[in-house]
Design a protein around this motif. Structure first.
Motif, PDB file in Angstrom:
ATOM      1  N   PRO A   1     -48.578  36.177 -60.709  1.00 66.02           N
ATOM      2  CA  PRO A   1     -48.782  34.856 -59.558  1.00 66.02           C
ATOM      3  C   PRO A   1     -49.172  33.958 -59.983  1.00 66.02           C
ATOM      4  O   PRO A   1     -50.515  33.777 -61.343  1.00 66.02           O
ATOM      5  CB  PRO A   1     -49.498  34.911 -58.411  1.00 66.02           C
ATOM      6  CG  PRO A   1     -49.900  36.356 -58.922  1.00 66.02           C
ATOM      7  CD  PRO A   1     -49.072  37.053 -59.611  1.00 66.02           C
ATOM      8  N   VAL A   2     -49.103  32.808 -60.415  1.00 68.25           N
ATOM      9  CA  VAL A   2     -49.664  31.851 -61.405  1.00 68.25           C
ATOM     10  C   VAL A   2     -51.504  31.801 -61.206  1.00 68.25           C
ATOM     11  O   VAL A   2     -52.062  31.351 -61.988  1.00 68.25           O
ATOM     12  CB  VAL A   2     -49.385  30.438 -60.733  1.00 68.25           C
ATOM     13  CG1 VAL A   2     -49.358  29.665 -59.438  1.00 68.25           C
ATOM     14  CG2 VAL A   2     -50.066  29.554 -61.853  1.00 68.25           C
ATOM     15  N   ALA A   3     -51.803  32.294 -60.063  1.00 69.13           N
ATOM     16  CA  ALA A   3     -53.709  32.326 -59.534  1.00 69.13           C
ATOM     17  C   ALA A   3     -53.297  33.107 -58.239  1.00 69.13           C
ATOM     18  O   ALA A   3     -52.758  33.528 -57.652  1.00 69.13           O
ATOM     19  CB  ALA A   3     -53.947  30.821 -59.546  1.00 69.13           C
ATOM     20  N   ASP A   4     -54.789  33.259 -58.140  1.00 65.77           N
ATOM     21  CA  ASP A   4     -54.488  34.496 -57.284  1.00 65.77           C
ATOM     22  C   ASP A   4     -54.890  34.186 -56.167  1.00 65.77           C
ATOM     23  O   ASP A   4     -55.468  34.572 -55.052  1.00 65.77           O
ATOM     24  CB  ASP A   4     -55.549  35.632 -57.885  1.00 65.77           C
ATOM     25  CG  ASP A   4     -56.874  35.053 -58.373  1.00 65.77           C
ATOM     26  OD1 ASP A   4     -57.566  34.190 -58.050  1.00 65.77           O
ATOM     27  OD2 ASP A   4     -58.705  36.053 -58.357  1.00 65.77           O
ATOM     28  N   THR A   5     -55.741  33.020 -55.750  1.00 64.87           N
ATOM     29  CA  THR A   5     -55.550  31.816 -54.789  1.00 64.87           C
ATOM     30  C   THR A   5     -55.082  30.689 -55.230  1.00 64.87           C
ATOM     31  O   THR A   5     -54.600  29.641 -56.233  1.00 64.87           O
ATOM     32  CB  THR A   5     -57.504  30.804 -54.919  1.00 64.87           C
ATOM     33  OG1 THR A   5     -57.891  30.947 -56.037  1.00 64.87           O
ATOM     34  CG2 THR A   5     -58.219  32.799 -55.348  1.00 64.87           C
ATOM     35  N   VAL A   6     -54.851  30.084 -53.753  1.00 65.85           N
ATOM     36  CA  VAL A   6     -54.162  28.288 -53.554  1.00 65.85           C
ATOM     37  C   VAL A   6     -55.101  27.916 -53.864  1.00 65.85           C
ATOM     38  O   VAL A   6     -54.528  26.551 -55.049  1.00 65.85           O
ATOM     39  CB  VAL A   6     -54.106  28.169 -52.236  1.00 65.85           C
ATOM     40  CG1 VAL A   6     -53.595  26.734 -52.314  1.00 65.85           C
ATOM     41  CG2 VAL A   6     -52.990  29.148 -51.303  1.00 65.85           C
TER      42      VAL A   6
ATOM     43  N   ALA B   1     -47.383  33.242 -49.983  1.00 64.18           N
ATOM     44  CA  ALA B   1     -48.315  34.843 -50.560  1.00 64.18           C
ATOM     45  C   ALA B   1     -49.292  34.605 -49.395  1.00 64.18           C
ATOM     46  O   ALA B   1     -49.933  35.664 -48.915  1.00 64.18           O
ATOM     47  CB  ALA B   1     -48.170  34.887 -51.592  1.00 64.18           C
ATOM     48  N   ALA B   2     -49.724  33.593 -49.551  1.00 67.82           N
ATOM     49  CA  ALA B   2     -51.607  34.063 -48.978  1.00 67.82           C
ATOM     50  C   ALA B   2     -51.253  33.536 -47.196  1.00 67.82           C
ATOM     51  O   ALA B   2     -51.726  33.982 -46.135  1.00 67.82           O
ATOM     52  CB  ALA B   2     -51.983  32.038 -49.008  1.00 67.82           C
TER      53      ALA B   2
END
Length: 339
Positions: free
Chosen positions: A93-98, A314-315
């Motif tokens: 994913p582009v990052a692990d958090t929104v 996903a979050a």
């Protein structure tokens, strides 16, 4: 058209080595450097200089870089590249958090830099063919999308659970092939391997046009499966992305004469077609499309903003599993349905 593009790679792990292989042979691109603090003890850098820091790569003068380091480092590395004016293809994913994904979107968009996310299923021949057929209206109205993605635990993964590592594939491809966005999601997860992250997720959602979505994802199964089905008014498309096969099961066009069955106004089995489609390596296609985006000749990539949308969903999956509630608030924008 694309001659002279200088590319770099950050990370020589299980995905990075494949990126290095493709970049080294990519027409119109020169792999000028690879960053990995652990060096290249396996010889995966394809003869390119192996560097210790991102700054060293930037100093070589690169047009774009592929970010294939651990997910937790995507934001830091991406911001560094954006600040230096370097375009980037970031592994999913582009990052692990929104919040991290939003910062990356802002950093690249504010500078007018081309940036994409490596959602490689978009380059799978079966799904590309399915999407084209859906766009052409071959299935009619779409009713449901079902995905199953399961297999043994990938020991390379340590920093995220099955939702961010695997389910993000299905979230992205569902929005991409249908051209719709998620409006609600409800999920359950379990953790059985002794790790702090979830190992299995079952999710039910709805898209912006009312299409129902079901996702089953785990890395607890000895059976490896990559299954996507789309059911509509004229039948069902089934894509096996392990073999890149696309099959169409049509509704029967023959009238039912059996009186007992006539009372049930459903559908019956019709013809089955397995399409003959060209099967090129998805990773090579992904790199060709991103190269062309950097050179300004195409725009058929998964943008950072689309990648942000996937991270948001996903979050929401994890939030729903934690709270037991259906999540209906999404701040992202619709997935692009064109090139």
């Amino acid at each position: 058209m694309t001659a002279g593009l200088r590319a770099g790679l950050i990370g020589l792990g299980s995905m990075g080595r494949h990126h290095a292989r493709v970049l080294a042979g990519l027409e119109g691109v020169q792999l000028v450097g690879v960053v990995d603090p652990m060096g290249d003890k396996n010889g995966w850098a394809q003869g390119a200089p192996v560097l210790s820091t991102v700054d060293e790569l930037i100093d070589l003068g690169v047009d774009y870089a592929v970010v294939a380091c651990p997910t937790a480092l995507h934001e830091e590395v991406g911001l560094q590249l954006a600040g230096a004016g370097v375009c980037a293809l970031v592994e999913k994913p582009v990052a692990d958090t929104v919040e991290g994904a939003r910062r990356l979107v802002d950093a690249f968009e504010s500078r007018g830099l081309v940036a994409g996310v490596g959602h490689i299923e978009r380059c799978n021949p079966a799904l590309r063919s399915m999407r084209s057929r859906l766009e052409a209206g071959e299935l009619g109205e779409v009713f449901q999308v079902v995905t199953r993605r399961q297999g043994p635990f990938p020991h390379r993964i340590a920093d995220v659970g099955v939702v961010k590592d695997l389910a993000t594939h299905d979230i992205d491809l569902t929005g991409w092939v249908t051209g719709q966005t998620y409006t609600s999601i409800s999920a359950h997860t379990v953790s059985k391997s002794g790790r702090p992250h979830e190992d299995m997720v079952s999710a039910v959602g709805q898209l912006s046009d009312g299409t129902m979505v079901n996702h089953l994802v785990n890395w607890l199964s000895p059976l490896k499966e990559r299954f996507t089905s789309v059911t509509g008014e004229r039948g069902t498309f089934i894509a096996d992305t392990l073999t890149a096969d696309l099959t169409f099961h049509s509704n029967a066009a023959v009238a039912t004469e059996w009186e007992a069955l006539q009372a049930f106004r459903g559908v019956s089995e019709g013809d089955m077609i397995r399409y003959a489609i060209p099967k090129r390596e998805p990773l090579l296609v992904e790199h060709e499309l991103f190269r062309d985006a950097v050179s300004g000749t195409s725009n058929d990539i998964c943008t950072l903003r689309e990648g942000l949308r996937t991270v948001e969903v996903a979050a929401a999956v994890l939030e729903s599993a934690k709270t037991g509630r259906t999540v209906t608030t999404f701040a992202g924008e619709p997935a692009a349905h064109g090139t």
